[in-house]
Design a protein around this motif. Structure first.
Motif, PDB file in Angstrom:
ATOM      1  N   GLY A 102       0.798  -1.222   0.000  1.00  0.00           N
ATOM      2  CA  GLY A 102       0.000   0.000   0.000  1.00  0.00           C
ATOM      3  C   GLY A 102       0.830   1.271   0.000  1.00  0.00           C
ATOM      4  O   GLY A 102       0.444   2.278  -0.595  1.00  0.00           O
ATOM      5  N   LEU A 103       1.980   1.231   0.642  1.00  0.00           N
ATOM      6  CA  LEU A 103       2.839   2.419   0.717  1.00  0.00           C
ATOM      7  C   LEU A 103       3.852   2.508  -0.424  1.00  0.00           C
ATOM      8  O   LEU A 103       4.563   3.499  -0.529  1.00  0.00           O
ATOM      9  CB  LEU A 103       3.588   2.431   2.057  1.00  0.00           C
ATOM     10  N   ALA A 104       3.903   1.510  -1.269  1.00  0.00           N
ATOM     11  CA  ALA A 104       4.935   1.454  -2.316  1.00  0.00           C
ATOM     12  C   ALA A 104       4.936   2.694  -3.199  1.00  0.00           C
ATOM     13  O   ALA A 104       5.992   3.216  -3.537  1.00  0.00           O
ATOM     14  CB  ALA A 104       4.766   0.197  -3.164  1.00  0.00           C
ATOM     15  N   ASP A 105       3.771   3.163  -3.568  1.00  0.00           N
ATOM     16  CA  ASP A 105       3.710   4.315  -4.474  1.00  0.00           C
ATOM     17  C   ASP A 105       2.806   5.419  -3.926  1.00  0.00           C
ATOM     18  O   ASP A 105       2.238   6.201  -4.683  1.00  0.00           O
ATOM     19  CB  ASP A 105       3.235   3.870  -5.855  1.00  0.00           C
ATOM     20  N   ARG A 106       2.695   5.473  -2.599  1.00  0.00           N
ATOM     21  CA  ARG A 106       1.829   6.470  -1.968  1.00  0.00           C
ATOM     22  C   ARG A 106       2.574   7.206  -0.860  1.00  0.00           C
ATOM     23  O   ARG A 106       3.682   6.841  -0.491  1.00  0.00           O
ATOM     24  CB  ARG A 106       0.592   5.783  -1.369  1.00  0.00           C
ATOM     25  N   ASN A 107       1.917   8.209  -0.317  1.00  0.00           N
ATOM     26  CA  ASN A 107       2.451   8.968   0.807  1.00  0.00           C
ATOM     27  C   ASN A 107       2.786   8.014   1.955  1.00  0.00           C
ATOM     28  O   ASN A 107       1.988   7.167   2.318  1.00  0.00           O
ATOM     29  CB  ASN A 107       1.395   9.993   1.245  1.00  0.00           C
ATOM     30  N   ARG A 108       3.962   8.146   2.521  1.00  0.00           N
ATOM     31  CA  ARG A 108       4.425   7.243   3.583  1.00  0.00           C
ATOM     32  C   ARG A 108       3.856   7.669   4.935  1.00  0.00           C
ATOM     33  O   ARG A 108       4.574   8.021   5.862  1.00  0.00           O
ATOM     34  CB  ARG A 108       5.940   7.184   3.586  1.00  0.00           C
ATOM     35  N   SER A 109       2.533   7.636   4.984  1.00  0.00           N
ATOM     36  CA  SER A 109       1.801   8.009   6.184  1.00  0.00           C
ATOM     37  C   SER A 109       0.666   7.010   6.381  1.00  0.00           C
ATOM     38  O   SER A 109       0.046   6.574   5.413  1.00  0.00           O
ATOM     39  CB  SER A 109       1.230   9.425   6.017  1.00  0.00           C
ATOM     40  N   ILE A 110       0.420   6.653   7.635  1.00  0.00           N
ATOM     41  CA  ILE A 110      -0.645   5.715   7.980  1.00  0.00           C
ATOM     42  C   ILE A 110      -1.558   6.373   9.001  1.00  0.00           C
ATOM     43  O   ILE A 110      -1.085   6.957   9.983  1.00  0.00           O
ATOM     44  CB  ILE A 110      -0.062   4.412   8.585  1.00  0.00           C
ATOM     45  N   VAL A 111      -2.854   6.278   8.768  1.00  0.00           N
ATOM     46  CA  VAL A 111      -3.833   6.614   9.790  1.00  0.00           C
ATOM     47  C   VAL A 111      -4.400   5.280  10.255  1.00  0.00           C
ATOM     48  O   VAL A 111      -4.915   4.500   9.456  1.00  0.00           O
ATOM     49  CB  VAL A 111      -4.939   7.555   9.266  1.00  0.00           C
ATOM     50  N   ALA A 112      -4.252   5.028  11.548  1.00  0.00           N
ATOM     51  CA  ALA A 112      -4.646   3.741  12.124  1.00  0.00           C
ATOM     52  C   ALA A 112      -5.686   3.941  13.213  1.00  0.00           C
ATOM     53  O   ALA A 112      -5.713   4.984  13.881  1.00  0.00           O
ATOM     54  CB  ALA A 112      -3.420   3.033  12.697  1.00  0.00           C
ATOM     55  N   ALA A 113      -6.501   2.935  13.378  1.00  0.00           N
ATOM     56  CA  ALA A 113      -7.513   2.973  14.435  1.00  0.00           C
ATOM     57  C   ALA A 113      -6.845   2.952  15.806  1.00  0.00           C
ATOM     58  O   ALA A 113      -5.809   2.315  15.993  1.00  0.00           O
ATOM     59  CB  ALA A 113      -8.466   1.788  14.288  1.00  0.00           C
ATOM     60  N   GLU A 114      -7.443   3.652  16.765  1.00  0.00           N
ATOM     61  CA  GLU A 114      -6.914   3.658  18.134  1.00  0.00           C
ATOM     62  C   GLU A 114      -7.001   2.273  18.768  1.00  0.00           C
ATOM     63  O   GLU A 114      -6.142   1.907  19.564  1.00  0.00           O
ATOM     64  CB  GLU A 114      -7.713   4.635  18.996  1.00  0.00           C
ATOM     65  N   SER A 115      -8.014   1.536  18.428  1.00  0.00           N
ATOM     66  CA  SER A 115      -8.237   0.224  19.024  1.00  0.00           C
ATOM     67  C   SER A 115      -7.743  -0.852  18.069  1.00  0.00           C
ATOM     68  O   SER A 115      -8.417  -1.193  17.097  1.00  0.00           O
ATOM     69  CB  SER A 115      -9.734   0.037  19.312  1.00  0.00           C
ATOM     70  N   LEU A 116      -6.544  -1.362  18.329  1.00  0.00           N
ATOM     71  CA  LEU A 116      -5.931  -2.381  17.472  1.00  0.00           C
ATOM     72  C   LEU A 116      -5.274  -3.462  18.328  1.00  0.00           C
ATOM     73  O   LEU A 116      -4.872  -3.217  19.468  1.00  0.00           O
ATOM     74  CB  LEU A 116      -4.849  -1.768  16.568  1.00  0.00           C
ATOM     75  N   TYR A 117      -5.114  -4.608  17.734  1.00  0.00           N
ATOM     76  CA  TYR A 117      -4.373  -5.724  18.323  1.00  0.00           C
ATOM     77  C   TYR A 117      -2.965  -5.244  18.662  1.00  0.00           C
ATOM     78  O   TYR A 117      -2.335  -4.509  17.889  1.00  0.00           O
ATOM     79  CB  TYR A 117      -4.364  -6.864  17.301  1.00  0.00           C
ATOM     80  N   GLY A 118      -2.451  -5.640  19.803  1.00  0.00           N
ATOM     81  CA  GLY A 118      -1.139  -5.172  20.263  1.00  0.00           C
ATOM     82  C   GLY A 118      -0.011  -5.417  19.281  1.00  0.00           C
ATOM     83  O   GLY A 118       0.866  -4.569  19.104  1.00  0.00           O
ATOM     84  N   ALA A 119      -0.013  -6.571  18.620  1.00  0.00           N
ATOM     85  CA  ALA A 119       1.048  -6.854  17.644  1.00  0.00           C
ATOM     86  C   ALA A 119       0.949  -5.935  16.429  1.00  0.00           C
ATOM     87  O   ALA A 119       1.963  -5.608  15.808  1.00  0.00           O
ATOM     88  CB  ALA A 119       1.001  -8.320  17.216  1.00  0.00           C
ATOM     89  N   THR A 120      -0.260  -5.485  16.097  1.00  0.00           N
ATOM     90  CA  THR A 120      -0.428  -4.536  14.996  1.00  0.00           C
ATOM     91  C   THR A 120       0.190  -3.198  15.375  1.00  0.00           C
ATOM     92  O   THR A 120       0.908  -2.584  14.581  1.00  0.00           O
ATOM     93  CB  THR A 120      -1.922  -4.361  14.653  1.00  0.00           C
ATOM     94  N   VAL A 121      -0.058  -2.755  16.599  1.00  0.00           N
ATOM     95  CA  VAL A 121       0.551  -1.514  17.078  1.00  0.00           C
ATOM     96  C   VAL A 121       2.074  -1.646  17.044  1.00  0.00           C
ATOM     97  O   VAL A 121       2.782  -0.725  16.619  1.00  0.00           O
ATOM     98  CB  VAL A 121       0.044  -1.165  18.496  1.00  0.00           C
ATOM     99  N   HIS A 122       2.583  -2.790  17.463  1.00  0.00           N
ATOM    100  CA  HIS A 122       4.035  -3.037  17.434  1.00  0.00           C
ATOM    101  C   HIS A 122       4.582  -2.895  16.014  1.00  0.00           C
ATOM    102  O   HIS A 122       5.611  -2.237  15.804  1.00  0.00           O
ATOM    103  CB  HIS A 122       4.337  -4.431  17.992  1.00  0.00           C
ATOM    104  N   ILE A 123       3.936  -3.515  15.033  1.00  0.00           N
ATOM    105  CA  ILE A 123       4.407  -3.413  13.645  1.00  0.00           C
ATOM    106  C   ILE A 123       4.417  -1.953  13.190  1.00  0.00           C
ATOM    107  O   ILE A 123       5.379  -1.484  12.583  1.00  0.00           O
ATOM    108  CB  ILE A 123       3.539  -4.270  12.698  1.00  0.00           C
ATOM    109  N   LEU A 124       3.343  -1.233  13.507  1.00  0.00           N
ATOM    110  CA  LEU A 124       3.257   0.167  13.075  1.00  0.00           C
ATOM    111  C   LEU A 124       4.332   1.021  13.727  1.00  0.00           C
ATOM    112  O   LEU A 124       5.016   1.794  13.046  1.00  0.00           O
ATOM    113  CB  LEU A 124       1.872   0.729  13.389  1.00  0.00           C
TER     114      LEU A 124
END
Length: 177
Positions: A102-124
């Motif tokens: 998804g970031l390969a050819d787009r703005n290197r910015s992510i908007v993520a939900a506040e409520s996420l699985y802990g491992a997802t937060v870790h990756i981000l």
């Protein structure tokens, strides 16, 4: 090569029969065979080298290709009328691959939900942020805040869970899209 899906064949029928059997001489299995081999033997090492290099079709190593995984990928692509699919060994590896693409050819910015699985937060936070990707958390159930975050950060990727873990929050996926 674009695959055409016969609309007359019900999804239920495709779910049971798409990509599950190799066509060819002899008997056809009723169900998809499960291949458990991690590696494959060839009589000629040069042929194995060509298979590894993808110069020749064939199986070489579980991580690169497996008939069972390929059948799953073909099934999912058919059910979604997609050009292809990728099965990964875990949900976290699927998430990481999807974000990288998804970031390969787009703005290197992510908007993520506040409520996420802990491992997802870790990756981000621990994998993507050190690579120069800005990550911003927002309540995806609050449309006004989500729209403000999208307008402000112009993200290349949005990350949410359709039922968040562990809080079981459910944002309106159609609205987010």
């Amino acid at each position: 090569m674009e695959k055409k899906v016969d609309a007359k064949i019900a999804m239920e029928t495709r779910a049971v029969h798409s990509a599950d059997r190799k066509r060819g001489p002899g008997a056809i299995p009723v169900t998809t065979p499960i291949f458990t081999a991690a590696s494959y033997i060839y009589e000629d090492v040069a042929q194995l080298d060509r298979v590894f290099a993808r110069e020749e079709p064939g199986e070489s190593y579980q991580r690169y290709s497996n008939p069972t995984n390929r059948a799953l990928e073909e099934l999912l692509a058919d059910l979604d009328s997609g050009a292809g699919a990728l099965a990964t060994s875990s949900g976290m590896s699927a998430l990481q691959a999807a974000i990288h693409v998804g970031l390969a050819d787009r703005n290197r910015s992510i908007v993520a939900a506040e409520s996420l699985y802990g491992a997802t937060v870790h990756i981000l936070m621990d994998i993507f942020e050190p690579q120069g990707v800005s990550v911003h958390f927002v309540d995806f159930c609050d449309r006004a805040k989500l729209c403000q975050a999208i307008d402000r950060h112009k993200p290349g990727v949005l990350v949410m869970e359709t039922v968040s873990n562990p809080l079981l929050r459910v944002a309106d996926l159609d609205e987010v899209a």
